[in-house]
Design an enzyme around this catalytic site. Sequence first.
Site, PDB file in Angstrom:
ATOM      1  N   TYR A 272       0.628  39.609  12.583  1.00  0.00           N
ATOM      2  CA  TYR A 272       0.539  38.429  13.197  1.00  0.00           C
ATOM      3  C   TYR A 272       0.991  37.070  12.564  1.00  0.00           C
ATOM      4  O   TYR A 272       0.993  37.177  11.229  1.00  0.00           O
ATOM      5  CB  TYR A 272      -0.708  38.463  13.916  1.00  0.00           C
TER       6      TYR A 272
ATOM      7  N   LEU B  28      -3.515  36.019   0.967  1.00  0.00           N
ATOM      8  CA  LEU B  28      -2.444  35.990   1.749  1.00  0.00           C
ATOM      9  C   LEU B  28      -1.823  34.745   1.376  1.00  0.00           C
ATOM     10  O   LEU B  28      -2.473  33.717   0.844  1.00  0.00           O
ATOM     11  CB  LEU B  28      -2.927  35.435   3.200  1.00  0.00           C
TER      12      LEU B  28
HETATM   13  N1  PDD Z   1      -5.647  32.478   9.004  1.00  0.00           N
HETATM   14  N2  PDD Z   1      -5.775  33.573   4.085  1.00  0.00           N
HETATM   15  C1  PDD Z   1      -6.522  34.246   5.175  1.00  0.00           C
HETATM   16  C2  PDD Z   1      -7.217  35.544   4.980  1.00  0.00           C
HETATM   17  C3  PDD Z   1      -6.027  33.918   6.274  1.00  0.00           C
HETATM   18  O1  PDD Z   1      -6.343  34.576   7.341  1.00  0.00           O
HETATM   19  C4  PDD Z   1      -5.188  32.486   6.682  1.00  0.00           C
HETATM   20  C5  PDD Z   1      -4.740  32.126   7.905  1.00  0.00           C
HETATM   21  C6  PDD Z   1      -4.959  31.724   5.519  1.00  0.00           C
HETATM   22  C7  PDD Z   1      -3.907  30.476   5.586  1.00  0.00           C
HETATM   23  O2  PDD Z   1      -2.514  31.063   5.869  1.00  0.00           O
HETATM   24  P1  PDD Z   1      -1.642  29.896   6.485  1.00  0.00           P
HETATM   25  O3  PDD Z   1      -1.881  28.654   5.581  1.00  0.00           O
HETATM   26  O4  PDD Z   1      -0.396  30.483   6.561  1.00  0.00           O
HETATM   27  O5  PDD Z   1      -2.311  29.746   7.804  1.00  0.00           O
HETATM   28  C8  PDD Z   1      -5.323  32.572   4.203  1.00  0.00           C
HETATM   29  C9  PDD Z   1      -5.154  32.245  10.255  1.00  0.00           C
HETATM   30  C10 PDD Z   1      -5.144  30.696  10.537  1.00  0.00           C
HETATM   31  C11 PDD Z   1      -5.986  32.833  11.356  1.00  0.00           C
HETATM   32  O6  PDD Z   1      -6.026  34.175  10.928  1.00  0.00           O
HETATM   33  O7  PDD Z   1      -6.325  32.350  12.472  1.00  0.00           O
END
Ligand code: PDD
Length: 279
Positions: free
Chosen positions: A33, A200
């Site tokens: 996702y 991530l």
């Molecule tokens: N979460 N690490 C984890 C475990 C995450 O679930 C997320 C993002 C991030 C930050 O990734 P990014 O900067 O690409 O949004 C790091 C999203 C917002 C969610 O699961 O809703």
Amino acid sequence: MKELGYYNGRIEELSEMMIPMNDRACWFGDGVYEAQLCRNYHIFTLDEHVDRLFRSAAMLEIKIPVTKDELKKLLNDLVQKMDDGDLMLYYQVTRGSGKRNHAFPKGPANLWVTLTPKSINPDTTPVSLITAEDTRFLHCNIKTLNLLPSVMANQKAISAGCYECVLYRPGERVTECSHSNVHIIRDGVLYTAPTDHLILAGIARAHLIAACKKLGIPVSETPFTLTDLRNADEIITTSSTAPCTRACQVDGVPAGMKREDLFMALHDEIFGEFMRDTQ
Ligand code: PDD
């Protein structure tokens, strides 16, 4: 529309949308996702998120049923159907449908999209964090739907009246948080965990690093520990929905908050970019 649901070409109000029970998401959470923000009907960092979705899918041998360009056009078209242009855009691809069977099904993957109202929050009020052992698997670089340990960690934070839960592995190495990346500033240098299989590779993290480079703040992509976190000059969490948040407390003890100048410069740079690109 106020809240949109899309499933393999069908579009309905989100609360009315029905999903077949044999979608692999229901059996195994078998999918990947993305979640990101849209302002003024402009989707921020769309290319980066779509690229990551395709990378995640490839690592799990899920064949996305559209090309990158087709997906971007679809997302932009769906955004235009909304009453408000400030949105949270969530999309996932699941490994098709079939009876419950661990083996991959033969049919095509399924594409889901949801659009719900959301505005970015530029508030700089510091937040509190808790810490917990990282009990997730070793494929944290893949943005999969399997989020139970993250959900449990986040609930722990909420129950403690905190914003996020910082996760650590043996040796007290900090990995990331339940739904965001975490970084520290020490002696004027930004430290952030390297993008290996334990975290991530956040898009907001990449933009934080770019902001540091623009502002002349050195960056070190090296692991740091809970002790480093507790003794940091600043603690910053990032995610696409909360791109630059400052922490003032870890496990009930005051922490960070010693380099307001650097935090504010980074915050303003990151939010400035978001506002410019979504005008
Ligand atoms: N979460 N690490 C984890 C475990 C995450 O679930 C997320 C993002 C991030 C930050 O990734 P990014 O900067 O690409 O949004 C790091 C999203 C917002 C969610 O699961 O809703």
